[in-house]
Design a protein around this motif. Structure first.
Motif, PDB file in Angstrom:
ATOM      1  N   GLU A  25       5.868  -3.273 -14.245  1.00 12.85           N
ATOM      2  CA  GLU A  25       6.025  -4.502 -13.459  1.00 12.85           C
ATOM      3  C   GLU A  25       7.144  -4.358 -12.443  1.00 12.85           C
ATOM      4  O   GLU A  25       7.039  -4.844 -11.311  1.00 12.85           O
ATOM      5  N   GLN A  28       6.021  -2.328  -9.457  1.00 11.55           N
ATOM      6  CA  GLN A  28       5.181  -3.117  -8.557  1.00 11.55           C
ATOM      7  C   GLN A  28       5.997  -4.156  -7.809  1.00 11.55           C
ATOM      8  O   GLN A  28       5.758  -4.426  -6.632  1.00 11.55           O
ATOM      9  N   ASP A  29       6.987  -4.757  -8.486  1.00  8.01           N
ATOM     10  CA  ASP A  29       7.831  -5.752  -7.829  1.00  8.01           C
ATOM     11  C   ASP A  29       8.620  -5.132  -6.693  1.00  8.01           C
ATOM     12  O   ASP A  29       8.821  -5.745  -5.638  1.00  8.01           O
ATOM     13  N   GLY A  32       5.498  -3.075  -4.304  1.00  7.53           N
ATOM     14  CA  GLY A  32       4.374  -3.876  -3.839  1.00  7.53           C
ATOM     15  C   GLY A  32       3.086  -3.084  -3.767  1.00  7.53           C
ATOM     16  O   GLY A  32       2.743  -2.326  -4.671  1.00  7.53           O
ATOM     17  N   ALA A  33       2.363  -3.239  -2.655  1.00  4.23           N
ATOM     18  CA  ALA A  33       1.035  -2.635  -2.500  1.00  4.23           C
ATOM     19  C   ALA A  33       1.064  -1.119  -2.592  1.00  4.23           C
ATOM     20  O   ALA A  33       0.084  -0.490  -2.995  1.00  4.23           O
ATOM     21  N   TYR A  35       2.360   0.882  -4.678  1.00  5.18           N
ATOM     22  CA  TYR A  35       2.141   1.425  -6.019  1.00  5.18           C
ATOM     23  C   TYR A  35       1.258   0.512  -6.869  1.00  5.18           C
ATOM     24  O   TYR A  35       1.175   0.700  -8.084  1.00  5.18           O
ATOM     25  N   ARG A  36       0.590  -0.455  -6.236  1.00  6.93           N
ATOM     26  CA  ARG A  36      -0.192  -1.415  -7.016  1.00  6.93           C
ATOM     27  C   ARG A  36      -1.289  -0.721  -7.826  1.00  6.93           C
ATOM     28  O   ARG A  36      -1.467  -0.983  -9.015  1.00  6.93           O
ATOM     29  N   ASP A  37      -2.054   0.170  -7.188  1.00  5.55           N
ATOM     30  CA  ASP A  37      -3.149   0.854  -7.893  1.00  5.55           C
ATOM     31  C   ASP A  37      -2.620   1.697  -9.050  1.00  5.55           C
ATOM     32  O   ASP A  37      -3.217   1.741 -10.132  1.00  5.55           O
TER      33      ASP A  37
END
Length: 260
Positions: A25, A28-29, A32-33, A35-37
Motif C-alpha cells: 500500500e 502505491q501511495d 501511484g500509477a 507501480y499500481r499493476d
C-alpha cells in the motif's frame, strides 16, 4: 528447487504478513500509477498463498493500521516526470532539465540522476549537476520539463543519497533568518496558490495572510517583498524591514520630482 532441494513453503506470522500488505500500500501511495499493476499483482499472489485464517488476521490488522496522507500536495501532474526520472536512474542515463528555483529563476541543466528521495512530503531528485559542477537536489514539482539524454554516467561507488541528504541538512548555515511577512487580502490569493511551498501560512479573518519561512540571507526576500509594493508588510526580522524600507526610499528618491 535449489540445487535439487525443494524449498519449504513460506510461513508468515500475522505481523510479517501485515507488513507485506502495508508495504505494498505504501509503494502505491508513493508511486501511484507507476507501480499500481505491480502492487495489484503482489497482493494477488499473497492472497493466493496465505491461509484463510491468516488473511482474516491481516484484514483485522489493516483496519487499524492505515497508510495514507504522505504528500502535502498532489503529485499526479508530475507523474510522467517521476516515471522518466525513475527509468533514467535505473538505466544511468543523463537528463536535461528546465528547472525553476524558489526565486523563480529558470535554468537549463544536464544532470546525472542518482536517486529520487521523498522527504518532508516532497519528491527530490539528487544528482550531479553539470551546470553547477557538483551534487545538487531538485524539487520535482519545480521541474518545468525533462528530457532523457542517451549519454550514460556512473554513480560514484561511495555515494549514498541518504547520507548526502542528511549532510545537507546538517550543513545548513548556522546564521539563518525567520522571515515573516503579512500580505493584504487583495494579494493573499497569490500566496495561497503556492501554499504547499511555505513552511507556515496563517489565515486572518480580514482575508489577509501571514507567511513565515527560513532564509539563509535577506537579499532575495527583500527583492521578493518589493514586488508586492505596498501590499506586503515585513513583520520580521528587523533587518529585513530596514532593507525593504531603504530600498523603497531609494526607489522613491529616484522618481522624485526635483521641480516640486
Amino acid at each position: 528447487l535449489v540445487r535439487g532441494y525443494r524449498l519449504p513453503p513460506l510461513v508468515f506470522t500475522p505481523e510479517e504478513a501485515t507488513a507485506l500488505y502495508l508495504g505494498a500500500e505504501l509503494v502505491q501511495d508513493i508511486w501511484g500509477a507507476s507501480y499500481r499493476d505491480a502492487v495489484v499483482a503482489a497482493r494477488a499472489k499473497l492472497d493466493n498463498v496465505l491461509p484463510e485464517a491468516l488473511l482474516q488476521e491481516v484484514e483485522r490488522a489493516q483496519r487499524g493500521l492505515v497508510v495514507t496522507g504522505w504528500f502535502r500536495r498532489d503529485y499526479s501532474p508530475w507523474a510522467p516526470i517521476l516515471d522518466d526520472l525513475r527509468r533514467s536512474i535505473a538505466r544511468r542515463h543523463q537528463v536535461e532539465l528546465v528547472y525553476q528555483s524558489f526565486r523563480q529563476e529558470l535554468t537549463e541543466r544536464i544532470v546525472d540522476p542518482y536517486a529520487l528521495a521523498l522527504q518532508w512530503g516532497y519528491w527530490y531528485l539528487v544528482g550531479y549537476c553539470h551546470l553547477r559542477e557538483g551534487l545538487r537536489t531538485f524539487r520535482v514539482d519545480r521541474i518545468q520539463s525533462m528530457q532523457p539524454v542517451p549519454t550514460t554516467f556512473q554513480v560514484p561507488a561511495d555515494f549514498s543519497a541518504r547520507d548526502y541528504l542528511q549532510r545537507m541538512a546538517d550543513e545548513r548555515p548556522a546564521a539563518y533568518y525567520r522571515v515573516v511577512v503579512r500580505f493584504d487580502a487583495d494579494v493573499a490569493h497569490i500566496v495561497r496558490e503556492r501554499r504547499d511551498e511555505w513552511q507556515e501560512l496563517v489565515e486572518h479573518d480580514d482575508g489577509s495572510v501571514t507567511l513565515a519561512f527560513d532564509a539563509s540571507d535577506l537579499a532575495w526576500p527583500c527583492r521578493w517583498v518589493l514586488t508586492y509594493q505596498d501590499k506586503a508588510t515585513v513583520i520580521g526580522p528587523l533587518e529585513l524591514a530596514a532593507m525593504v524600507q531603504g530600498a523603497a526610499q531609494a526607489i522613491a528618491a529616484r522618481y522624485a520630482d526635483d521641480s516640486a
